[in-house]
Design an enzyme around this catalytic site. Structure first.
Site, PDB file in Angstrom:
ATOM      1  N   CYS A 173      53.002 -17.449 -86.332  1.00 44.59           N
ATOM      2  CA  CYS A 173      52.583 -16.062 -86.139  1.00 44.59           C
ATOM      3  C   CYS A 173      53.843 -15.207 -86.076  1.00 44.59           C
ATOM      4  O   CYS A 173      54.954 -15.746 -86.001  1.00 44.59           O
ATOM      5  CB  CYS A 173      51.721 -15.917 -84.884  1.00 44.59           C
ATOM      6  N   HIS A 218      53.970 -11.878 -71.506  1.00 45.13           N
ATOM      7  CA  HIS A 218      55.149 -12.679 -71.194  1.00 45.13           C
ATOM      8  C   HIS A 218      56.424 -11.913 -71.497  1.00 45.13           C
ATOM      9  O   HIS A 218      56.469 -11.094 -72.414  1.00 45.13           O
ATOM     10  CB  HIS A 218      55.137 -13.995 -71.975  1.00 45.13           C
TER      11      HIS A 218
END
Length: 219
Positions: free
Chosen positions: A181, A67
């Site tokens: 994360c 992405h």
């Protein structure tokens, strides 16, 4: 925006012939350009590769979610590619990627790509959704699968069930969890879905706070 609406059928490739990550990113970006979604393929691919250098977007279980944002992208979109043999993606579990979901978003226009990642991550944690994608025969099938497993639709159904369910007892036990994360994108939401699945299997209720790029959310 519904998850299925982000998938560009004209840019999909259900029979990828590329053998490397770099070639796959270029191929899917070119397909996206041919569909009118991006005007500067080289710079967009450079952004995708820069994201890969931060940490692999091979999330495991034969799935990769590359992405990036770029000014020449006209609107948020997901470009789907499927490889029969799998492509080396340096995934955390060592498996090659067979299902590639390339997310594109205009630069500086909100968090549409983050919202897409959140929804998509939840869908891909469902074994039945992954199995259906591996067996999909047409691009229309892929869109139909995304529509079927759209988290927004499932949440609406869950809300109706909650309204009809008896009140929560004082002694009900809940597990509280927080997921995050380094980049706060795909893994954050995939971990959330895995925790929910594990809690349901064990017979516990759970509340999960996701600490992602889109901010804090609790579900």
């Amino acid at each position: 925006m519904a998850l299925a609406d982000l998938f560009i059928q004209d840019a999909m490739d259900l029979d990828l012939q590329t053998t490397t990550k770099t070639d796959t990113l270029k191929h899917l970006a070119e397909k996206f350009a041919q569909a009118g979604g991006v005007t500067n393929v080289d710079e967009y691919v450079a952004k995708l590769e820069a994201r890969e250098e931060m940490s692999t977007t091979g999330v495991g279980d034969e799935i990769a979610i590359p992405h990036a944002q770029h000014p020449s992208i006209k609107q948020a979109a997901v470009i789907f590619g499927r490889s029969k043999e799998g492509i080396e993606w340096e995934s955390m579990d060592g498996q090659p990627a067979k299902l590639i979901f390339m997310i594109a978003a205009p630069e500086g226009e909100g968090n549409e790509h983050l919202q897409a990642l959140s929804k998509l991550s939840g869908v891909l944690m469902k074994p039945e959704a992954k199995a259906a994608l591996l067996e999909a025969e047409t691009t229309a099938d892929v869109v139909a699968i995304m529509d079927k497993f759209d988290p927004d639709k499932e949440e609406e159904a869950e809300e109706e069930e909650v309204e009809a369910a008896p009140a929560v007892a004082d002694d009900d036990v809940y597990i509280l969890a927080v997921t995050a994360c380094p980049t706060g994108i795909a893994h954050t939401y995939m971990a959330e879905e895995k925790l929910k699945q594990a809690a349901e299997k064990a017979g516990y209720k759970i509340k999960v706070e996701t600490n992602g790029q889109g901010g804090l959310t609790t579900a």
